[in-house]
Design a protein around this motif. Structure first.
Motif, PDB file in Angstrom:
ATOM      1  N   GLY A 160       0.843  -1.738   0.011  1.00  0.00           N
ATOM      2  CA  GLY A 160      -0.377   0.205  -0.253  1.00  0.00           C
ATOM      3  C   GLY A 160       0.732   1.288   0.228  1.00  0.00           C
ATOM      4  O   GLY A 160       1.591   0.983  -0.323  1.00  0.00           O
ATOM      5  N   LYS A 161       0.465   2.331   0.286  1.00  0.00           N
ATOM      6  CA  LYS A 161       0.895   3.542   0.303  1.00  0.00           C
ATOM      7  C   LYS A 161       2.086   3.965  -1.089  1.00  0.00           C
ATOM      8  O   LYS A 161       1.673   3.961  -2.379  1.00  0.00           O
ATOM      9  CB  LYS A 161       1.818   4.161   1.535  1.00  0.00           C
ATOM     10  CG  LYS A 161       0.599   3.920   2.825  1.00  0.00           C
ATOM     11  CD  LYS A 161       1.386   4.145   4.146  1.00  0.00           C
ATOM     12  CE  LYS A 161       0.809   3.400   5.099  1.00  0.00           C
ATOM     13  NZ  LYS A 161       1.061   3.311   6.812  1.00  0.00           N
ATOM     14  N   GLU A 162       3.083   4.578  -0.286  1.00  0.00           N
ATOM     15  CA  GLU A 162       3.965   5.160  -1.562  1.00  0.00           C
ATOM     16  C   GLU A 162       4.290   3.868  -2.534  1.00  0.00           C
ATOM     17  O   GLU A 162       4.809   4.055  -3.494  1.00  0.00           O
ATOM     18  CB  GLU A 162       5.250   5.592  -0.869  1.00  0.00           C
ATOM     19  CG  GLU A 162       6.074   5.277  -1.935  1.00  0.00           C
ATOM     20  CD  GLU A 162       7.719   6.929  -0.945  1.00  0.00           C
ATOM     21  OE1 GLU A 162       7.325   6.848   0.105  1.00  0.00           O
ATOM     22  OE2 GLU A 162       8.299   6.725  -2.447  1.00  0.00           O
ATOM     23  N   ALA A 163       4.521   3.097  -2.140  1.00  0.00           N
ATOM     24  CA  ALA A 163       4.848   1.253  -3.054  1.00  0.00           C
ATOM     25  C   ALA A 163       3.927   0.695  -3.737  1.00  0.00           C
ATOM     26  O   ALA A 163       3.881   0.713  -5.050  1.00  0.00           O
ATOM     27  CB  ALA A 163       5.340   0.190  -2.151  1.00  0.00           C
ATOM     28  N   LYS A 164       2.676   1.533  -3.540  1.00  0.00           N
ATOM     29  CA  LYS A 164       1.024   0.882  -4.316  1.00  0.00           C
ATOM     30  C   LYS A 164       1.539   1.859  -5.258  1.00  0.00           C
ATOM     31  O   LYS A 164       1.326   1.559  -6.259  1.00  0.00           O
ATOM     32  CB  LYS A 164       0.175   0.514  -3.377  1.00  0.00           C
ATOM     33  CG  LYS A 164      -0.676   0.341  -4.439  1.00  0.00           C
ATOM     34  CD  LYS A 164      -1.898   0.707  -3.926  1.00  0.00           C
ATOM     35  CE  LYS A 164      -2.907  -0.328  -4.529  1.00  0.00           C
ATOM     36  NZ  LYS A 164      -4.624  -0.780  -3.683  1.00  0.00           N
ATOM     37  N   LYS A 165       1.555   3.176  -4.436  1.00  0.00           N
ATOM     38  CA  LYS A 165       1.688   4.702  -5.486  1.00  0.00           C
ATOM     39  C   LYS A 165       2.638   3.881  -6.740  1.00  0.00           C
ATOM     40  O   LYS A 165       2.935   4.218  -7.798  1.00  0.00           O
ATOM     41  CB  LYS A 165       1.541   5.648  -4.997  1.00  0.00           C
ATOM     42  CG  LYS A 165       0.279   6.655  -4.782  1.00  0.00           C
ATOM     43  CD  LYS A 165       0.969   7.614  -4.125  1.00  0.00           C
ATOM     44  CE  LYS A 165      -0.032   7.581  -3.229  1.00  0.00           C
ATOM     45  NZ  LYS A 165      -0.069   8.512  -1.693  1.00  0.00           N
ATOM     46  N   ARG A 166       3.717   4.203  -6.427  1.00  0.00           N
ATOM     47  CA  ARG A 166       5.130   3.611  -7.492  1.00  0.00           C
ATOM     48  C   ARG A 166       4.903   2.693  -8.560  1.00  0.00           C
ATOM     49  O   ARG A 166       5.041   3.104  -9.689  1.00  0.00           O
ATOM     50  CB  ARG A 166       6.475   3.683  -6.964  1.00  0.00           C
ATOM     51  CG  ARG A 166       6.578   4.649  -5.723  1.00  0.00           C
ATOM     52  CD  ARG A 166       8.203   4.305  -5.112  1.00  0.00           C
ATOM     53  NE  ARG A 166       8.002   5.303  -4.526  1.00  0.00           N
ATOM     54  CZ  ARG A 166       9.450   6.271  -4.985  1.00  0.00           C
ATOM     55  NH1 ARG A 166      10.926   5.449  -6.320  1.00  0.00           N
ATOM     56  NH2 ARG A 166      10.154   7.068  -4.580  1.00  0.00           N
ATOM     57  N   LEU A 167       4.170   1.412  -7.819  1.00  0.00           N
ATOM     58  CA  LEU A 167       3.311   0.322  -9.032  1.00  0.00           C
ATOM     59  C   LEU A 167       2.901   0.375  -9.448  1.00  0.00           C
ATOM     60  O   LEU A 167       2.615   0.367 -11.005  1.00  0.00           O
ATOM     61  CB  LEU A 167       2.856  -0.595  -8.151  1.00  0.00           C
ATOM     62  CG  LEU A 167       2.936  -2.115  -8.134  1.00  0.00           C
ATOM     63  CD1 LEU A 167       4.133  -2.400  -8.803  1.00  0.00           C
ATOM     64  CD2 LEU A 167       2.622  -2.555  -7.811  1.00  0.00           C
ATOM     65  N   GLU A 168       1.598   1.972  -9.815  1.00  0.00           N
ATOM     66  CA  GLU A 168       0.505   1.951 -10.272  1.00  0.00           C
ATOM     67  C   GLU A 168       0.842   3.366 -11.164  1.00  0.00           C
ATOM     68  O   GLU A 168       0.356   2.992 -12.599  1.00  0.00           O
ATOM     69  CB  GLU A 168      -0.470   3.093  -9.187  1.00  0.00           C
ATOM     70  CG  GLU A 168      -1.770   2.021  -8.250  1.00  0.00           C
ATOM     71  CD  GLU A 168      -2.732   2.573  -7.420  1.00  0.00           C
ATOM     72  OE1 GLU A 168      -3.391   1.993  -6.958  1.00  0.00           O
ATOM     73  OE2 GLU A 168      -2.252   3.595  -7.546  1.00  0.00           O
ATOM     74  N   LEU A 169       2.312   4.013 -11.256  1.00  0.00           N
ATOM     75  CA  LEU A 169       2.746   4.403 -11.890  1.00  0.00           C
ATOM     76  C   LEU A 169       3.544   3.322 -13.006  1.00  0.00           C
ATOM     77  O   LEU A 169       3.210   4.291 -14.336  1.00  0.00           O
ATOM     78  CB  LEU A 169       3.331   5.672 -11.257  1.00  0.00           C
ATOM     79  CG  LEU A 169       2.575   7.134 -10.405  1.00  0.00           C
ATOM     80  CD1 LEU A 169       3.741   7.955 -10.211  1.00  0.00           C
ATOM     81  CD2 LEU A 169       2.053   7.682 -11.611  1.00  0.00           C
TER      82      LEU A 169
END
Lengths: 262, 115
Positions: A160-169
């Motif tokens: 979740g959080k930053e890791a997930k955001k980066r993965l989504e990008l």
């Protein structure tokens, strides 16, 4: 076709086979080079060494394909790796993109590895016996890359959080190029007809989507809509400026003296 | 592991490699990983890049019980020479000489007393 000699007697067969071998070799070499660029830069030292180890595996696979090409009358593996022009390169454009974020590198690698696994499986019974034999061995090695990349892909999403955001990008960026990894290039029809590869690209693509949707669910990611057609078709020798830069760097030492003995 | 500020911390795993079925598992180093399965994968890529092996152990460091470095646990206060095998190293050669009758039993005993 038991050997290079036999394959060379059938011109149509040879043309299709060679084109596929270039795709396989260039995919592995290009991604292997990108992997090697993580040396000293990964988020942790374990990942750093792991990426380098994977890089060496990928380059090793490229060497295998280049050697098959050499047996079929092409130039020696070093020249094929370092001295071919951009327009002769058959790798998918996705693999030449700069590493950028670690999440991007992991996601790209994972998505390619799933495709590569399906493609290798369809090569294990290739009519070209030397290729079939190699595909079996390479697939055993690739299994561990797949496992590794899958583990990180799922963890990044689940964190979740930053890791997930980066993965989504990362997924968003990959989606622009993803269409380019499927397909076997201009001789696609012939390759299947000759049974050089035993499954049509479309079938493998559908299986890829299924496996990937499962991984997206595990990683708690939303499956994006279908992708747009690609800007450059690497399978036809069309590439981004990023490959130009990669080749410059990769062949820097080779170009100093192409006749040097190593 | 969760630290005080809510961040997940990687655990340390000790890595043991068994090179062949006849070998013991030998400690080769340690690594940090977020889970045992990833520790196993990282151990493979980090420690088996060149060498081959038949088996791999990873052990979370917190499961290893260890002695302190400065303690009497390893003390050697008294003479322990009598426990050592030093007196036996010459046995083969002396026995052969005795059988060849170039050495008497008395000479052998005196040789042992000297060493």
């Amino acid at each position: 076709m038991e050997s290079a000699e036999q394959a060379q007697k059938n011109e149509a067969y040879l043309l299709a086979l060679r084109d596929l071998l270039y795709q396989l070799a260039d995919d592995e070499l290009t991604l292997g080079h990108r992997d090697s660029e993580w040396l000293g830069l990964s988020p942790d030292i374990e990942g750093d060494v792991a990426f380098s180890s994977v890089a060496q595996d990928e380059v090793g696979h490229a060497v295998f394909y280049f050697e098959l090409l050499h047996e079929l009358g092409e130039k020696d593996p070093d020249r094929l790796a370092f001295a071919r022009d951009l327009s002769e390169r058959k790798n998918a454009v996705l693999l030449e993109r700069e590493n950028g974020d670690w999440a991007y590198s992991i996601a790209r690698h994972f998505m390619y590895d799933v495709w590569d696994d399906l493609r290798l499986e369809a090569l294990t019974e290739s009519s070209y016996v030397p290729l079939a034999k190699g595909a079996i061995k390479i697939r055993r090695e690739e299994y561990y890359h797949l496992l590794h990349m899958h583990s990180y892909f799922v963890r990044l999403g689940q964190a979740g959080k930053e890791a997930k955001k980066r993965l989504e990008l990362a997924v968003k960026a990959i989606w622009k190029d993803i269409g380019g990894i499927f397909g076997f290039g201009v001789y696609e029809q012939k390759l299947v007809e000759f049974n050089i590869i035993t499954k049509p690209a479309e079938e493998l693509k559908q299986r890829w989507v299924k496996r990937m949707q499962q991984a997206f669910a595990e990683a708690q990611l939303t499956w994006p809509d279908s992708w747009e057609p690609v800007q450059y078709d690497g399978r036809r020798g069309e590439h981004s400026p990023e490959l130009e830069q990669l080749l410059q760097t990769m062949s820097e030492v080779y170009r100093i003296d192409p006749t040097a003995r190593w | 592991m969760m630290s005080a500020d809510g961040k997940v911390e990687y655990g340390v795993y000790e890595v043991f490699v068994q090179k062949s079925h006849a070998d013991h598992h030998v400690h080769v180093g340690s690594l940090m990983a977020p889970s045992p399965d990833l520790a196993m994968q990282l151990a493979r890529e980090n420690f088996l890049r060149r060498d081959s092996a038949v088996n791999l152990w990873i052990v979370p460091r917190e499961y290893i019980y260890t002695t302190p470095y400065s303690s009497d646990f390893f003390a050697r206060e008294m003479d322990r020479k009598y426990r050592e095998v030093g007196g036996y190293t010459e046995n083969g050669r002396l026995w052969r000489l005795f059988k060849e009758k170039t050495l008497t039993m008395e000479e052998i005993v005196s040789h042992i007393e000297e060493t």
